[in-house]
Design a protein around this motif. Structure first.
Motif, short mmCIF file in Angstrom:
data_model
loop_
_atom_site.label_atom_id
_atom_site.label_comp_id
_atom_site.label_asym_id
_atom_site.label_seq_id
_atom_site.Cartn_x
_atom_site.Cartn_y
_atom_site.Cartn_z
N GLU A 191 -42.22 80.77 41.22
CA GLU A 191 -41.60 79.84 40.27
C GLU A 191 -40.15 80.22 39.95
O GLU A 191 -39.45 79.47 39.29
N LEU A 192 -39.67 81.36 40.44
CA LEU A 192 -38.29 81.78 40.21
C LEU A 192 -37.38 81.58 41.41
O LEU A 192 -36.16 81.71 41.29
N GLU A 210 -35.12 80.09 44.46
CA GLU A 210 -34.18 79.00 44.66
C GLU A 210 -34.28 78.55 46.11
O GLU A 210 -34.26 79.38 47.02
N GLU A 245 -31.39 74.53 45.24
CA GLU A 245 -32.16 73.83 44.21
C GLU A 245 -32.79 74.90 43.33
O GLU A 245 -33.49 75.79 43.82
N LEU A 246 -32.52 74.82 42.05
CA LEU A 246 -33.04 75.79 41.08
C LEU A 246 -34.50 75.49 40.76
O LEU A 246 -34.99 74.39 41.02
N PRO A 247 -35.21 76.45 40.17
CA PRO A 247 -36.61 76.23 39.83
C PRO A 247 -36.85 75.00 38.94
O PRO A 247 -37.91 74.38 39.00
N ASN A 248 -35.84 74.62 38.14
CA ASN A 248 -36.00 73.45 37.27
C ASN A 248 -35.59 72.14 37.94
O ASN A 248 -35.56 71.09 37.31
N GLY A 249 -35.24 72.20 39.23
CA GLY A 249 -34.87 71.01 39.98
C GLY A 249 -33.37 70.73 40.02
O GLY A 249 -32.92 69.88 40.79
N ASN A 250 -32.59 71.40 39.19
CA ASN A 250 -31.13 71.21 39.22
C ASN A 250 -30.54 71.83 40.48
O ASN A 250 -31.14 72.71 41.10
N SER A 309 -27.26 73.89 42.25
CA SER A 309 -26.18 74.82 41.93
C SER A 309 -25.64 75.41 43.23
O SER A 309 -26.16 75.12 44.32
#
Length: 181
Positions: A3-4, A6, A28-33, A35
């Motif tokens: 879950e951590l 990228e 893609e970050l774990p929260n879907g954003n 970067s």
């Protein structure tokens, strides 16, 4: 995937030099954003803890351009592609200090700056130092310095020993001396 983690969407090489490669990754970050990450790709390196029969550690005094100053540090060097780290450590010790060693032991391997670089540094300890022939690389200017543990810590407190590999080695050396008592 944890879950951590990228997820890499794309990678772009933005610089390729003699020692490093710099790459820009879109992730893609774990929260879907989405970067970006600037990454330094490095072939790996070795550093050598060499203790003389007089119980002094061997250092090299060298000017370091990124710091714009001269520092004391362990003999060290970059791995060549496919090179065995122990072979590299033996070569670098002799190139930078003139010493050869009768024995070599792996101490620890550490990532030097995992926030932006993948450099893995292998720290070795050598035994049975024998003075050999000093022959640094053509673009390398170093002085060999031998210090007791006490003097080395004084140099560290004065800021002359300030790089992570050497500070780590000093603490390992100190801990081993304490453990032997």
């Amino acid at each position: 995937m944890s879950e951590l983690e990228e997820k890499t969407i794309r990678s772009k090489n933005i610089f390729e030099g003699r020692i490093i490669r710099v790459q820009l990754d879109e992730v893609e970050l774990p929260n879907g954003n989405i970067s970006t990450r600037e990454l330094v790709k490095h072939p790996g390196a070795v550093a050598i803890m060499a203790i003389t029969e007089e119980d002094k550690m061997v250092f090299v005094r060298q000017y370091r351009k990124p710091l714009e100053k001269t520092i004391l540090e362990l003999p060290a060097g970059k791995l060549e592609p496919g090179e065995n780290p122990a072979v590299c450590a033996t070569r670098e010790l002799e190139e930078e200090t003139g010493y050869r060693a009768d024995g070599i032991n792996h101490v620890v391997s550490v990532y030097t700056s995992p926030g932006f670089a993948d450099e893995l540094l292998h720290l070795y300890e050598v035994q049975g130092l024998v003075q050999g022939v000093y022959h640094p690389d053509a673009d390398e200017f170093v002085e060999t310095v031998e210090l007791t543990l006490e003097k080395a810590f004084q140099r560290m407190e004065a800021g002359e020993i300030c790089d992570a590999k050497t500070v780590t080695a000093l603490h390992i050396w100190k801990n081993r001396k304490v453990d032997r008592k």
